[in-house]
Scaffold this motif. Structure first.
Motif, mmCIF file in Angstrom:
data_model
loop_
_atom_site.group_PDB
_atom_site.id
_atom_site.type_symbol
_atom_site.label_atom_id
_atom_site.label_comp_id
_atom_site.label_asym_id
_atom_site.label_seq_id
_atom_site.Cartn_x
_atom_site.Cartn_y
_atom_site.Cartn_z
ATOM 1 N N ASP A 1 -6.679 19.979 44.488
ATOM 2 C CA ASP A 1 -6.444 21.198 44.620
ATOM 3 C C ASP A 1 -6.544 22.124 44.239
ATOM 4 O OD1 ASP A 1 -4.609 23.476 44.930
ATOM 5 O OD2 ASP A 1 -2.901 23.156 43.448
ATOM 6 N N PHE B 1 6.008 20.975 44.381
ATOM 7 C CA PHE B 1 5.350 21.571 45.890
ATOM 8 C C PHE B 1 3.432 21.453 45.521
ATOM 9 C CE2 PHE B 1 9.660 23.352 46.108
ATOM 10 C CZ PHE B 1 9.421 23.910 47.094
ATOM 11 N N CYS B 2 3.218 20.971 46.481
ATOM 12 C CA CYS B 2 2.265 20.642 47.077
ATOM 13 C C CYS B 2 2.208 21.046 48.587
ATOM 14 C CB CYS B 2 1.583 19.353 46.764
ATOM 15 S SG CYS B 2 2.191 18.084 47.244
ATOM 16 N N ALA C 1 11.436 19.720 46.740
ATOM 17 C CA ALA C 1 10.269 20.559 47.055
ATOM 18 C C ALA C 1 9.791 19.970 48.387
ATOM 19 C CB ALA C 1 8.748 18.982 46.132
ATOM 20 N N THR D 1 13.903 28.706 39.810
ATOM 21 C CA THR D 1 12.919 29.023 39.288
ATOM 22 C C THR D 1 12.046 30.019 38.788
ATOM 23 O OG1 THR D 1 12.937 30.391 41.255
ATOM 24 C CG2 THR D 1 12.453 28.163 41.650
ATOM 25 N N GLN E 1 8.594 26.681 38.912
ATOM 26 C CA GLN E 1 8.419 26.021 40.059
ATOM 27 C C GLN E 1 6.795 26.111 40.074
ATOM 28 O OE1 GLN E 1 9.849 26.736 42.426
ATOM 29 N NE2 GLN E 1 8.827 26.824 44.559
ATOM 30 N N ASP E 2 5.923 24.722 41.077
ATOM 31 C CA ASP E 2 4.687 24.575 40.858
ATOM 32 C C ASP E 2 4.766 23.730 39.874
ATOM 33 O OD1 ASP E 2 5.408 25.604 43.865
ATOM 34 O OD2 ASP E 2 4.708 27.298 43.446
ATOM 35 N N GLU F 1 2.335 25.526 36.995
ATOM 36 C CA GLU F 1 1.813 26.503 35.952
ATOM 37 C C GLU F 1 2.052 26.029 34.616
ATOM 38 O OE1 GLU F 1 3.846 30.248 37.567
ATOM 39 O OE2 GLU F 1 2.629 29.783 39.731
#
Length: 520
Positions: A226, A215-216, A266, A148, A186-187, A189
């Motif tokens: 999103d 992740f969502c 996730a 992360t 992470q996520d 980005e």
């Protein structure tokens, strides 16, 4: 000895500049990226799970048994300083002996990660990596480095400290000809993906597979566009759903020479689900199945993991502890051990949901989306000669099966629930809880698939189910425990059998009387 100066952010000017240049050159443009890619094969070990054990050796056997019950071939294990002398080494040997493919994630403690510019910490990291690889390197499937890294409060890394840690691990892994996975962003980005892969390519230190935790859970549904990417007014314009995110991250990796993408962790945490939804355990199960089905349809990932297997917040198995016992460091950053007592472990509905979706799609061929990105999802898979349609809606919505398929198609179909149970012939609805329809030959929907209009339902009614009513010009739903009860209720409550009340029998006609009136 530790440093006392304030650590800079991972989001440096270089990261922003690299990301903007890539964006302005059209790097994130992919035509219809929000739609699945047709005609691709899903890897046989596509779905994995993050595992951990504890001092009690019985937990080793329990975890392995549960992974085998899930029908999974692959697990991810976090491994950190001191684990070679602790229970984690015992657990890793047990996983290997059980024939499971292990994605071994080497985790640096937070305090160490932020001090990786110190030569003393570099020497300790190098020694740890060398010892782990010499002991287990040839027995595991992959080695993952990075943690992360764009979440400094979890990982502790700065850009420079991470690059030092990466170089040390890269040299050790490459010299042993092992498969390297990283850097665990992470996520969604992508500026980090762009800048880091650009830097690693220039240093000739690219991984074999890019890891990004897709992740969502805060969107919160797997299918939703999103709203956080360009805020609410642009949500439906840019269509950043889970499929688009996966496809764009895979494109970024491919553009820099690493086309293989994995999502190591996730989940949907129970405490977040409970804030907005009833039947939170059932919703976690719905989301787990829908998440893996969508990622499989994207054609963008080699692997996707659920994490953690055993946990009170996000586990497929509840450890029986309160949230107060959750560790200070998020388990997405370091899943150190399975807490709680073995006697209190209990599977959640999401366990059966993941077990079923793994059985349906791993090693299958994804054919096409028959309906997607419109509230109603229908996805066509094949396994050998069997054709499978996975069907579901977004929360609260529904569709009638007999408006999607002909009577003959429904009569010849085998219907399987989200959790793997065979459904009866009177199952009439597609809801937010996925179902799987099986045929021995190719089948397509009869018309343009559509949701039922002006209907909202709560799909998870304990000990009850919905029955469709379509007769004598009336259409609706009946909630009952079984078909016999539904028939009795319908006989009593059918509008044709309702009589207009006597005026003397109603306290207030405007509110208390039920009138049978013509339509229209």
């Amino acid at each position: 000895m530790t440093s006392t100066h304030k650590q800079p952010s991972m989001l440096t000017r270089q990261v922003i500049s690299d990301g903007l240049r890539y964006l302005l050159r059209g790097g994130l443009h992919l035509h219809h990226a929000h739609l699945p890619v047709p005609n691709h094969t899903i890897p046989p070990d596509f779905i994995g799970v993050c595992v951990a054990s504890q001092e009690d050796p019985r937990v080793d056997a329990y975890v392995i048994q549960q992974v085998q019950q899930l029908g999974l071939r692959r697990v991810r294990l976090d491994f950190t300083y001191g684990d070679l002398e602790g229970f984690n080494a015992r657990f890793l040997r047990a996983l290997i002996a059980a024939g499971l493919n292990v994605n071994l994630h080497l985790v640096q403690p937070f305090a160490v990660a932020k001090d990786m510019l110190l030569p003393s910490e570099q020497a300790i990291w190098q020694q740890f990596v060398t010892q782990v690889l010499d002991t287990f390197g040839q027995q595991v499937a992959t080695i993952e480095i990075g943690n992360t890294i764009n979440r400094k409060r979890w990982s502790g890394y700065t850009q420079n400290s991470f690059l030092v840690a990466w170089q040390i691990a890269f040299d050790a892994i490459q010299s042993r000809k092992l498969t390297l996975v990283g850097p665990n962003i992470q996520d969604f980005e992508p500026v980090y993906n762009v800048s880091l892969l650009k830097t690693l390519k220039a240093r000739q230190q690219l991984p074999d597979m890019v890891s990004n935790n897709l992740f969502c859970e805060r969107v919160p549904e797997p299918e939703s566009f999103d709203h956080r990417v360009f805020k609410y007014q642009w949500t439906t314009c840019f269509k950043y759903n889970l499929v688009k995110k996966a496809r764009l991250l895979q494109k970024v990796g491919q553009d820099f020479g690493v086309p293989r993408l994995v999502s190591p962790v996730a989940f949907w945490a129970m405490y977040r689900l409970q804030r907005r939804l009833a039947a939170s355990a059932q919703k976690q199960a719905d989301y787990a199945a829908r998440y893996f089905l969508l990622l499989a349809s994207s054609g963008a990932l080699q692997q996707a993991n659920w994490g953690s297997l055993i946990c009170q917040r996000e586990g497929l198995i509840d450890n029986g502890l309160a949230d107060a016992a959750y560790p200070d460091l998020e388990r997405v950053a370091h899943y150190a051990q399975a807490d709680g007592e073995l006697a209190h472990y209990q599977t959640r509905p999401s366990f059966d949901a993941v077990k079923t979706v793994a059985r349906m799609i791993q090693g299958a061929t994804y054919v096409e989306a028959l309906s997607t990105a419109n509230g109603l999802e229908i996805h066509h898979f094949t396994r050998g000669d069997v054709h499978i349609h996975a069907a579901w809606t977004q929360n609260g919505k529904m569709a009638y099966l007999d408006e999607l398929y002909t009577p003959y198609q429904l009569a010849s179909a085998k219907l399987i629930s989200r959790d793997g149970d065979v459904l009866t012939r009177n199952h009439a609805l597609v809801t937010e809880s996925p179902i799987y329809l099986h045929w021995d030959s190719a089948v397509t929907v009869t018309t343009t698939p559509k949701l039922a209009q002006d209907v909202l339902i709560h799909a998870h009614m304990q000990d009850q189910q919905y029955f469709a009513v379509k007769q004598d010009g009336w259409q609706g739903l009946m909630l009952a425990k079984d078909a016999d009860e539904a028939a009795l209720l319908m006989q009593s409550l059918h509008p044709d059998n309702l009589q207009a009340p006597q005026k003397s029998g109603a306290l207030r006609h405007a509110r208390n009387a039920i009138w049978a009136v013509p339509d229209p």
